[in-house]
Every structure is written in C-alpha cells, then in structure tokens.
Design a protein around this motif. Structure first.
Motif, PDB file in Angstrom:
ATOM      1  N   PRO A 137      30.525  16.499  34.786  1.00 13.41           N
ATOM      2  CA  PRO A 137      30.745  15.378  35.707  1.00 13.41           C
ATOM      3  C   PRO A 137      31.265  14.153  34.962  1.00 13.41           C
ATOM      4  O   PRO A 137      30.797  13.824  33.860  1.00 13.41           O
ATOM      5  N   ALA A 138      32.256  13.514  35.549  1.00 11.54           N
ATOM      6  CA  ALA A 138      32.818  12.298  34.955  1.00 11.54           C
ATOM      7  C   ALA A 138      31.868  11.128  35.172  1.00 11.54           C
ATOM      8  O   ALA A 138      31.073  11.109  36.123  1.00 11.54           O
ATOM      9  N   HIS A 139      31.947  10.162  34.297  1.00 11.02           N
ATOM     10  CA  HIS A 139      31.256   8.880  34.484  1.00 11.02           C
ATOM     11  C   HIS A 139      32.092   7.821  33.784  1.00 11.02           C
ATOM     12  O   HIS A 139      33.162   8.119  33.222  1.00 11.02           O
ATOM     13  N   GLU A 140      31.635   6.580  33.822  1.00 11.21           N
ATOM     14  CA  GLU A 140      32.496   5.499  33.319  1.00 11.21           C
ATOM     15  C   GLU A 140      32.806   5.642  31.834  1.00 11.21           C
ATOM     16  O   GLU A 140      33.804   5.113  31.357  1.00 11.21           O
ATOM     17  N   GLY A 141      31.984   6.357  31.062  1.00 11.36           N
ATOM     18  CA  GLY A 141      32.248   6.569  29.651  1.00 11.36           C
ATOM     19  C   GLY A 141      32.970   7.870  29.342  1.00 11.36           C
ATOM     20  O   GLY A 141      33.235   8.179  28.174  1.00 11.36           O
ATOM     21  N   SER A 195      33.344  11.576  42.776  1.00 10.48           N
ATOM     22  CA  SER A 195      33.659  10.499  43.720  1.00 10.48           C
ATOM     23  C   SER A 195      35.104  10.542  44.202  1.00 10.48           C
ATOM     24  O   SER A 195      35.433   9.974  45.242  1.00 10.48           O
ATOM     25  N   ALA A 196      35.983  11.210  43.463  1.00 11.94           N
ATOM     26  CA  ALA A 196      37.394  11.319  43.854  1.00 11.94           C
ATOM     27  C   ALA A 196      37.575  12.460  44.853  1.00 11.94           C
ATOM     28  O   ALA A 196      36.716  13.347  44.952  1.00 11.94           O
ATOM     29  N   PRO A 197      38.670  12.471  45.615  1.00 15.09           N
ATOM     30  CA  PRO A 197      38.941  13.616  46.511  1.00 15.09           C
ATOM     31  C   PRO A 197      38.974  14.920  45.728  1.00 15.09           C
ATOM     32  O   PRO A 197      39.540  14.981  44.628  1.00 15.09           O
ATOM     33  N   LEU A 198      38.373  15.946  46.275  1.00 16.66           N
ATOM     34  CA  LEU A 198      38.282  17.233  45.586  1.00 16.66           C
ATOM     35  C   LEU A 198      39.669  17.783  45.257  1.00 16.66           C
ATOM     36  O   LEU A 198      39.894  18.326  44.168  1.00 16.66           O
ATOM     37  N   SER A 199      40.604  17.650  46.186  1.00 12.85           N
ATOM     38  CA  SER A 199      41.954  18.162  45.959  1.00 12.85           C
ATOM     39  C   SER A 199      42.614  17.478  44.768  1.00 12.85           C
ATOM     40  O   SER A 199      43.348  18.108  43.996  1.00 12.85           O
ATOM     41  N   LYS A 254      44.548  17.710  39.035  1.00 12.66           N
ATOM     42  CA  LYS A 254      44.547  17.239  37.644  1.00 12.66           C
ATOM     43  C   LYS A 254      44.376  18.412  36.681  1.00 12.66           C
ATOM     44  O   LYS A 254      45.076  18.511  35.666  1.00 12.66           O
ATOM     45  N   ILE A 255      43.429  19.296  37.001  1.00 15.36           N
ATOM     46  CA  ILE A 255      43.175  20.429  36.112  1.00 15.36           C
ATOM     47  C   ILE A 255      44.354  21.395  36.143  1.00 15.36           C
ATOM     48  O   ILE A 255      44.773  21.927  35.108  1.00 15.36           O
ATOM     49  N   GLN A 303      27.150   9.642  48.689  1.00 14.29           N
ATOM     50  CA  GLN A 303      28.418  10.276  49.034  1.00 14.29           C
ATOM     51  C   GLN A 303      28.673  11.491  48.157  1.00 14.29           C
ATOM     52  O   GLN A 303      29.112  12.543  48.641  1.00 14.29           O
ATOM     53  N   GLY A 304      28.389  11.353  46.871  1.00 12.35           N
ATOM     54  CA  GLY A 304      28.561  12.487  45.972  1.00 12.35           C
ATOM     55  C   GLY A 304      27.683  13.664  46.356  1.00 12.35           C
ATOM     56  O   GLY A 304      28.138  14.819  46.376  1.00 12.35           O
ATOM     57  N   LEU A 305      26.439  13.392  46.695  1.00 13.87           N
ATOM     58  CA  LEU A 305      25.522  14.461  47.094  1.00 13.87           C
ATOM     59  C   LEU A 305      25.977  15.114  48.396  1.00 13.87           C
ATOM     60  O   LEU A 305      25.986  16.344  48.522  1.00 13.87           O
ATOM     61  N   LEU A 306      26.379  14.308  49.370  1.00 13.62           N
ATOM     62  CA  LEU A 306      26.840  14.857  50.646  1.00 13.62           C
ATOM     63  C   LEU A 306      28.085  15.719  50.461  1.00 13.62           C
ATOM     64  O   LEU A 306      28.224  16.777  51.098  1.00 13.62           O
TER      65      LEU A 306
END
Length: 426
Positions: free
Chosen positions: A379-383, A407-411, A416-417, A100-103
């Motif tokens: 890129p975010a990850h669990e850590g 993995s979150a919606p781009l919007s 957040k930023i 999903q991330g790649l797509l």
C-alpha cells in the motif's frame, strides 16, 4: 442512551482513561483512551479462544495495554461501546479517507452483501461505517417496497361464527356448536423473508444515530406493520436458504439483514463481543488488487493464487510444497509474478521494511514460473509514492517493489503497473 463510539486504526494502542495522565514511550502508534469498564471487557475478550488474531494484551511499566492487530471493521462490546477500526493508509490518517479505502476494498471482496456498496456510498464516508451499512440496507429494502412486498397464500385455521373456507369437523369443539372451525387460504405478506427484514428494521432503529437513517427506518417500520417479527432469526435464515425466483429481488436486502442481525464476522466472536464485523485487512487488500487486475488488465491473462507448481519433488518423485503466488499474469511468452503485501514500506530504513522470507518466496516463484520479472505490491503512503530502485536476484531476474494507492481510482493504479510492465519488458 447513545452508543460510545471510538474511531481507531489498526495497530493502535488502547489504554484505560484512568492512566491517561501517565506518559508511556512504547511505540509510535497512536493511543486511544476508553472507560475502564470498556477496557476490562476488551481485556476479557483477549483471553477468549482465537481472539489473539484481533487483539493482544500486555503490561508495560505497570500499565495495561491492549494492542489492535490488522483486522478492520466494526466491534462492539457488551457495554454498548462501539469501535470503528479503520485501515492505516497514511501517517496522519483521516477517518473519511480511511473509511473510503475500506469501503472500496469491501466492494471488491468475496462477501456478497458488500458488493452493493456504490460510489455514492463512498461519498458518505464522513459518516460512521455502521451508518453507511445501514444506509445500504435501507436502500435495498426500499427497492423492494417500491415493487411491493411479496405475498403468498397461507392456510389459516380459525373459529368463525359463519362458515368460511373448508369446515374441519375433526377440530370442531362439541360444546361450541354455534361456531365453525375452518381452514381458508389467505394472501398474506406475513412470511419469513418479510419477518427477517422487519426484524432488521426494528433492530437498526435502536442502533442508528444518524437522523436521515432513523426517519427512513421508521417509515419502513410502518410499511411492515402487518408483518410479525422473526422468533428465531438463525432458523429463519436457514429456512430461506433456497428461495424460489419470486424472491430474487430480496437477495441483497436479506444478505444485508443477515450481516446486520447476526453480526457475522471473519473473526471468532467472544462472549464479550455483542457485535462484530471484522475483516483481515491483508485479505481485503489482496482481493481488491487481484480484482483490479482481472477487471482492468484485459490484454493479459490473469491468474489469482495459481497453484499448479510445486517447490520440490521428493525421493519418490512426488511433488511437495505447493507454490501459490497471489497473481500470475501472462501475455504471449511473457510471465510476470506479483505478490501483494499489507505492510508498510519505509524507504529511509536499511531494509525498507521488506521481510527476508518474502524475498525467498519471490525467488522461488521467479525460477519455477520462469518469470521475466517479479513485483511486490505494498500500500502506498505519503513516504512511498514511487517504486523503489530495482532489486536483482540474478542478472535476468529483477524484483520491483511497487506502491499501490488505495485512495486513487482502481483503474488508474492498474494502468500505472501495466505501463511499468510495458516499459520494463520492451
């Protein structure tokens, strides 16, 4: 015989299955074991020109090892083995999430065919990547079918027992006076665009292992029954580079056919790659984030890879060493510079995984652009779920290292930023 399919991740290690019983402590990345013959094909590719951007080969404790680099996508070797190389989005990567991330990143890239990937296709991420690409091609081709195949008049020359069309006496055979050699215009669907689509349909029938795709491809084959196949795919794509407006509805399907038939790649294809669809992950991530800023940060001016400033002037006053930050965003007198990196941040390590050269680069950007603040997006990850504590080059020039969740919606990520911008610059 079905293709052997391997799901791997960038920076994974590939070994021969014959060495599986031997334990090696070479890295923390996961290992994939493949048949020895497949490994040998990959090893030969490593030594082809430019292949070092994709794979590396080494020997550790007498064991041959192939290491993947940061290219993602599809790779197929001459023995039919197919490697689906996915981005590593977490320590415990799951193929569906990674796909999903790649797509999502491909949707926002600069390669036209992939822009037609929809949210519905993201929901099919449990399927292999190739099957998702095939699904998109099928849908685009079925859309053409619903409106009917485009036809054009073609001049057909042939012999008949009766006079049909225009008689061509110069082509008449003296010993066959009972027949007429004629030319007539016929309205036919056997034209180059349709030939290319049919060629792709037949090609994919032998590639797809997903039953619903197989059924739909066979239905399309029936629709193209009166169309011949392309005898020179490369030449035919060159011939249709300037189609008239009647073929506008063909564009997306033909773009997919071009990718799937010619196995286009951003990487150089070697003799032992029969198919490859490989993309540099860092470029996909960079374009994905940049497109998100342009689309969802509407109250700021957003500039992608702006190149108006230079680092120094030489003794003759000539500007040298151009600066090209990934993103510059402006609002009124506020300027913020952001750089986008496809690397892992490790909050528990002393340097966090940040490269010193990246900090020097950001420092130069901050001064030349008179930036209010600087951001490094990783890129975010669990850590790495929240920004690191701010760094300060100087009292009035700070650097924020910010996680960006693919993995979150781009919007949501852009919002957040944006919120962080507003809170920091009040």
């Amino acid at each position: 015989m079905p293709l052997s399919r391997f799901v791997v991740y960038e920076y994974d290690t590939i070994r021969k299955i014959s060495t599986q019983a031997i334990s090696l402590s070479i890295s923390t990345s996961s290992e994939v074991f493949v048949p020895d013959t497949t490994f040998e094909l990959l090893k030969k590719l490593v030594f082809n020109q430019n292949a070092d951007a994709i794979l590396s080969f080494s020997i550790y404790k007498g064991i041959e090892i192939i290491k993947l680099k940061n290219f993602v996508g599809l790779l197929q070797t001459a023995d039919g083995s197919q490697f689906e190389i996915l981005p590593k989005l977490s320590r415990q990567s799951h193929p569906t999430q990674a796909r999903q991330g790649l797509l999502k990143m491909l949707r926002y890239g600069h390669l036209l065919p992939f822009r037609s990937i929809s949210s519905a296709h993201l929901n099919q991420a449990n399927l292999p990547l190739l099957e998702i690409f095939i699904t998109v091609f099928i849908q685009e081709t079925e859309q053409i079918m619903r409106q009917g195949l485009q036809k054009t008049y073609q001049t057909i020359e042939n012999e008949h027992n009766f006079l049909r069309g225009k008689w061509l006496p110069s082509r008449q055979k003296p010993h066959r006076l009972e027949t007429f050699f004629t030319a007539s215009d016929e309205f036919k669907s056997d034209i180059i665009p349709n030939r290319l689509l049919k060629s792709c349909v037949l090609f994919l029938i032998h590639k797809s292992q997903h039953l619903p795709n197989q059924v739909r491809l066979r239905q399309l084959r029936f629709v193209f029954e009166e169309v011949s196949t392309s005898s020179d795919i490369k030449l035919d794509f060159e011939k249709i580079s300037q189609l008239d407006r009647r073929f506008d509805r063909y564009q997306k399907a033909l773009q997919w056919a071009k990718v799937l038939l010619r196995q286009q790649s951003w990487a150089t294809q070697g003799r032992h790659f029969t198919d490859s669809l490989l993309f540099p992950a860092e470029r996909l991530f960079e374009q994905y984030v940049a497109q998100g800023f342009k689309k969802y940060l509407s109250d700021f001016e957003v500039f992608y890879q702006e190149d108006s400033l230079f680092l120094v002037n030489d003794h003759a006053g000539k500007r040298r060493f151009g600066l090209r930050p990934d993103l510059v965003v402006r609002k009124a007198n506020l300027t913020i510079v952001l750089d986008i990196k496809w690397k892992w941040i490790e909050p528990q390590s002393s340097s966090y995984g940040i490269e010193q050269s990246d900090l020097y680069q950001l420092y130069a950007y901050g001064h030349k652009y008179a930036a209010a603040s600087l951001y490094l997006l990783y890129p975010a990850h669990e850590g790495f779920q929240v920004p690191l504590p701010p760094f300060y080059f100087e009292e009035n020039l700070s650097l924020i290292v910010f996680p960006f969740n693919i993995s979150a919606p781009l919007s949501d990520e852009i919002e957040k930023i944006k919120t962080h911008f507003q809170q920091k610059n009040r």
